[in-house]
Design a protein around this motif. Sequence first.
Motif, PDB file in Angstrom:
ATOM      1  N   ASP A 138    -120.907 -20.844 -11.044  1.00  0.00           N
ATOM      2  CA  ASP A 138    -120.245 -21.022 -12.326  1.00  0.00           C
ATOM      3  C   ASP A 138    -121.232 -20.598 -13.408  1.00  0.00           C
ATOM      4  OD1 ASP A 138    -117.555 -22.846 -13.056  1.00  0.00           O
ATOM      5  OD2 ASP A 138    -118.914 -22.505 -14.728  1.00  0.00           O
ATOM      6  N   ILE A 139    -120.705 -20.199 -14.561  1.00  0.00           N
ATOM      7  CA  ILE A 139    -121.588 -19.810 -15.656  1.00  0.00           C
ATOM      8  C   ILE A 139    -122.058 -21.019 -16.449  1.00  0.00           C
ATOM      9  CG2 ILE A 139    -119.835 -19.478 -17.436  1.00  0.00           C
ATOM     10  CD1 ILE A 139    -121.362 -16.835 -18.144  1.00  0.00           C
ATOM     11  N   SER A 140    -121.348 -22.147 -16.313  1.00  0.00           N
ATOM     12  CA  SER A 140    -121.658 -23.352 -17.077  1.00  0.00           C
ATOM     13  C   SER A 140    -122.636 -24.239 -16.322  1.00  0.00           C
ATOM     14  CB  SER A 140    -120.373 -24.137 -17.371  1.00  0.00           C
ATOM     15  OG  SER A 140    -120.672 -25.427 -17.853  1.00  0.00           O
ATOM     16  N   GLN A 197    -125.902 -20.767 -10.711  1.00  0.00           N
ATOM     17  CA  GLN A 197    -125.385 -20.242 -11.965  1.00  0.00           C
ATOM     18  C   GLN A 197    -125.311 -18.724 -11.869  1.00  0.00           C
ATOM     19  OE1 GLN A 197    -127.823 -20.556 -15.473  1.00  0.00           O
ATOM     20  NE2 GLN A 197    -126.043 -20.612 -16.839  1.00  0.00           N
ATOM     21  N   ALA A 198    -124.170 -18.168 -12.265  1.00  0.00           N
ATOM     22  CA  ALA A 198    -123.996 -16.718 -12.259  1.00  0.00           C
ATOM     23  C   ALA A 198    -122.840 -16.359 -13.176  1.00  0.00           C
ATOM     24  CB  ALA A 198    -123.737 -16.198 -10.844  1.00  0.00           C
ATOM     25  N   ASP A 199    -122.853 -15.119 -13.624  1.00  0.00           N
ATOM     26  CA  ASP A 199    -121.791 -14.549 -14.457  1.00  0.00           C
ATOM     27  C   ASP A 199    -120.801 -13.853 -13.529  1.00  0.00           C
ATOM     28  OD1 ASP A 199    -120.198 -12.936 -16.097  1.00  0.00           O
ATOM     29  OD2 ASP A 199    -121.843 -12.439 -17.449  1.00  0.00           O
ATOM     30  N   THR A 225    -118.701 -11.656 -14.025  1.00  0.00           N
ATOM     31  CA  THR A 225    -118.536 -10.220 -14.264  1.00  0.00           C
ATOM     32  C   THR A 225    -119.727  -9.410 -13.759  1.00  0.00           C
ATOM     33  OG1 THR A 225    -119.548 -10.222 -16.484  1.00  0.00           O
ATOM     34  CG2 THR A 225    -117.192 -10.729 -16.340  1.00  0.00           C
ATOM     35  N   ARG A 226    -120.788 -10.100 -13.316  1.00  0.00           N
ATOM     36  CA  ARG A 226    -122.006  -9.380 -12.921  1.00  0.00           C
ATOM     37  C   ARG A 226    -122.596  -9.833 -11.589  1.00  0.00           C
ATOM     38  NH1 ARG A 226    -124.171  -6.619 -17.306  1.00  0.00           N
ATOM     39  NH2 ARG A 226    -123.299  -7.170 -19.340  1.00  0.00           N
ATOM     40  N   PHE A 227    -122.010 -10.804 -10.944  1.00  0.00           N
ATOM     41  CA  PHE A 227    -122.638 -11.377  -9.753  1.00  0.00           C
ATOM     42  C   PHE A 227    -122.718 -10.358  -8.613  1.00  0.00           C
ATOM     43  CE2 PHE A 227    -118.372 -11.622  -8.143  1.00  0.00           C
ATOM     44  CZ  PHE A 227    -118.504 -11.652  -6.769  1.00  0.00           C
ATOM     45  N   ILE A 277    -111.576 -15.809 -18.642  1.00  0.00           N
ATOM     46  CA  ILE A 277    -112.628 -14.805 -18.786  1.00  0.00           C
ATOM     47  C   ILE A 277    -112.066 -13.573 -19.483  1.00  0.00           C
ATOM     48  CG2 ILE A 277    -114.275 -13.356 -17.539  1.00  0.00           C
ATOM     49  CD1 ILE A 277    -114.217 -15.433 -15.292  1.00  0.00           C
ATOM     50  N   VAL A 321    -114.343  -9.018 -13.167  1.00  0.00           N
ATOM     51  CA  VAL A 321    -114.449 -10.038 -12.112  1.00  0.00           C
ATOM     52  C   VAL A 321    -113.744  -9.557 -10.844  1.00  0.00           C
ATOM     53  CG1 VAL A 321    -113.997 -12.440 -11.505  1.00  0.00           C
ATOM     54  CG2 VAL A 321    -114.511 -11.827 -13.880  1.00  0.00           C
ATOM     55  N   ARG A 366    -119.404  -1.121 -16.176  1.00  0.00           N
ATOM     56  CA  ARG A 366    -118.968  -1.887 -17.323  1.00  0.00           C
ATOM     57  C   ARG A 366    -119.087  -1.069 -18.603  1.00  0.00           C
ATOM     58  NH1 ARG A 366    -118.952  -7.412 -17.376  1.00  0.00           N
ATOM     59  NH2 ARG A 366    -119.974  -7.409 -19.406  1.00  0.00           N
TER      60      ARG A 366
END
Length: 218
Positions: free
Chosen positions: A65-67, A90-92, A94-96, A118, A124, A216
């Motif tokens: 999760d990003i949070s 923790q990860a984004d 859109t970029r993991f 998102i 994603v 992206r």
Amino acid sequence: MNRIYRHQRYIYDLTRKYYLLGRDQLIASLKPAAGDAILEIGCGTGRNLIAVARRYPATPLSGFDISTAMLETARHALDRNGLPRVTVAQADATRFSPEQFGRKGFERIYISYTLSMIPDWQAVLERAAAALEPGGRLLIVDFGQQEGLPRWFKRALFAWLARFHVHPIAALPAALANLASRGDLQLRTRDLYRGYAFYAELERPHSSARLSPLPRSN
């Protein structure tokens, strides 16, 4: 996300169970084979991870999760339930990459009521499809367009969701169809609860190579 969920995380699962419909159907549909690895994109409080871990006790399981606030709650929940084998980070979305979890890919990836939060949800999908192993499946459940429900209900629901930065995606079915055609993936979709929720599965055939995510845009 931390600002939004700093306080909501404490009541998130109690309140969301009444309207995040279709999550348990998704979990039942994962059906991993022995040794298959599962990833949840947007694991939040860990509610789904715990349900998946209980249903498939021998399956390697990860989530991100990003949070950081949500992840703190998830880690406490996993500890209380005696699930040290479940890895969260923790990860984004859109970029993991699977390498963040020490893997080349996953046999099952699922996204439960996360895409509609998102803005760059297309990225994603690209990342998730690229992370599927041959024979793997991406499972998605999120808000639908309420086609079979009264118009007043849709207006009220969408206005309420917008207060929490949730925006149901009308273009999601078309985007998945496009992704499937580009990546030689098999797509299955269905509406749940008269269009309240939308469910989809993307499967990568064993003979198909992984799809590289589109670059992206800046």
